[in-house]
Design a protein around this motif. Structure first.
Motif, PDB file in Angstrom:
ATOM      1  N   VAL A  79       0.841  -1.198   0.000  1.00 31.92           N
ATOM      2  CA  VAL A  79       0.000   0.000   0.000  1.00 31.92           C
ATOM      3  C   VAL A  79       0.875   1.247   0.000  1.00 31.92           C
ATOM      4  O   VAL A  79       1.794   1.383   0.812  1.00 31.92           O
ATOM      5  N   ARG A  80       0.590   2.154  -0.921  1.00 30.46           N
ATOM      6  CA  ARG A  80       1.229   3.465  -0.948  1.00 30.46           C
ATOM      7  C   ARG A  80       0.161   4.445  -0.485  1.00 30.46           C
ATOM      8  O   ARG A  80      -0.801   4.697  -1.198  1.00 30.46           O
ATOM      9  N   SER A  81       0.322   4.981   0.736  1.00 30.79           N
ATOM     10  CA  SER A  81      -0.784   5.734   1.330  1.00 30.79           C
ATOM     11  C   SER A  81      -0.300   6.924   2.129  1.00 30.79           C
ATOM     12  O   SER A  81       0.591   6.806   2.977  1.00 30.79           O
ATOM     13  N   TRP A  82      -0.909   8.088   1.892  1.00 36.04           N
ATOM     14  CA  TRP A  82      -0.641   9.264   2.719  1.00 36.04           C
ATOM     15  C   TRP A  82      -1.237   9.058   4.114  1.00 36.04           C
ATOM     16  O   TRP A  82      -0.667   9.472   5.116  1.00 36.04           O
ATOM     17  N   PRO A 248      -6.382  10.128  -0.033  1.00 37.06           N
ATOM     18  CA  PRO A 248      -7.463  10.745   0.742  1.00 37.06           C
ATOM     19  C   PRO A 248      -8.187  11.818  -0.077  1.00 37.06           C
ATOM     20  O   PRO A 248      -7.610  12.426  -0.980  1.00 37.06           O
ATOM     21  N   ILE A 249      -9.435  12.034   0.241  1.00 34.71           N
ATOM     22  CA  ILE A 249     -10.240  13.066  -0.409  1.00 34.71           C
ATOM     23  C   ILE A 249     -10.507  14.174   0.622  1.00 34.71           C
ATOM     24  O   ILE A 249     -11.035  13.904   1.711  1.00 34.71           O
TER      25      ILE A 249
END
Length: 252
Positions: A79-82, A248-249
């Motif tokens: 997972v590449r996640s902020w 994220p939104i």
């Protein structure tokens, strides 16, 4: 239609023998000379056929032992996640825990390494300016799954408690958390993924064959003042992992 190269013909036949159950996962294949005699080809042809099937995950080579039918291996979710970077602790360890695996890593850090031209351009510093370079080998349940080479400008971290990514009270923390300790606020990260073939060194560390497909991710963390605070080259074997981006939104 043109005839297939001999190594592709041999690879197809070996693949069929695995598919029909003649050879099961964990079985050792006959020697290259034996297989070559079966199909009336040289050992180099058999070697190329086996390398192709190793790259595809059907076979695995064991140094000094031979070639074996690979055990079924589920592709690991990377997972590449902020969102992940804001949880605290190691992002990689958190991701591995999420898929039921133990995430660990080995590292080697060097301080005041002159920045090569390509790295200097990514960090917005002069060629030859000192950096802290850390090479990582990430493991899931003891098996290598990812490589990374990280560069941090010494002008940002030099003389601080986070100058060594794997030393001091914040060792092993993510870039976002470490930089926050010295007042550097990371606002966003830029990633550029691209497919390529593994180098001999990368293949050796990852346990894959040279020229196997990998995903190379060029990542740079950006601070709120516009400075790049860290850049890294991440290498993930394509056959063993799937890469997922979590974005994220912002709510209105």
């Amino acid at each position: 239609m043109p005839e297939q190269p001999p190594y592709l013909v041999v690879a197809d036949r070996l693949r069929q023998r695995i598919a029909t159950g003649e050879w099961s996962p964990g079985d050792r294949l006959p020697s290259r000379s034996e297989i070559g005699a079966d199909y009336q080809v040289g050992e180099n042809v058999v070697r190329r056929a086996q390398e192709l099937l190793i790259a595809q995950g059907l076979l695995e080579g064991r140094a000094g032992s031979g070639t074996y039918v690979a055990e079924p291996r589920e592709r690991l979710r990377m997972v590449r996640s902020w969102c992940r970077d804001q949880r605290g602790g190691s992002p990689f360890r958190a991701d591995m825990a999420g898929v039921g695996k133990r995430g660990t890593w080995e590292h080697r850090t060097e301080a005041k390494v002159p920045a090569p031209a390509s790295i200097a351009a990514r960090l917005g510093i002069g060629e030859g300016d000192p950096c802290v370079r850390t090479e990582y080998e990430f493991l899931a349940d003891g098996k290598p799954v990812q490589l990374s080479t990280s560069w941090e400008p010494y002008s940002i971290t030099g003389g601080t408690i986070v100058v060594l990514p794997e030393g001091g009270p914040h060792a092993g923390r993510g870039v976002v958390e470490r930089m926050a300790e010295i007042g550097v606020v990371i606002t966003h990260v830029v990633e550029q993924p691209e497919p390529r073939k593994a180098t001999a060194h990368e293949a050796h560390l990852l346990g894959i064959t040279k020229n196997s497909l990998v995903t190379h991710i060029q990542r740079t963390y950006m601070a709120e003042d516009g400075r790049p605070a860290e850049t890294a080259d991440i290498v993930i074997p394509a056959a063993h992992s799937e890469i997922v981006y979590e974005i994220p939104i912002d709510r209105v």
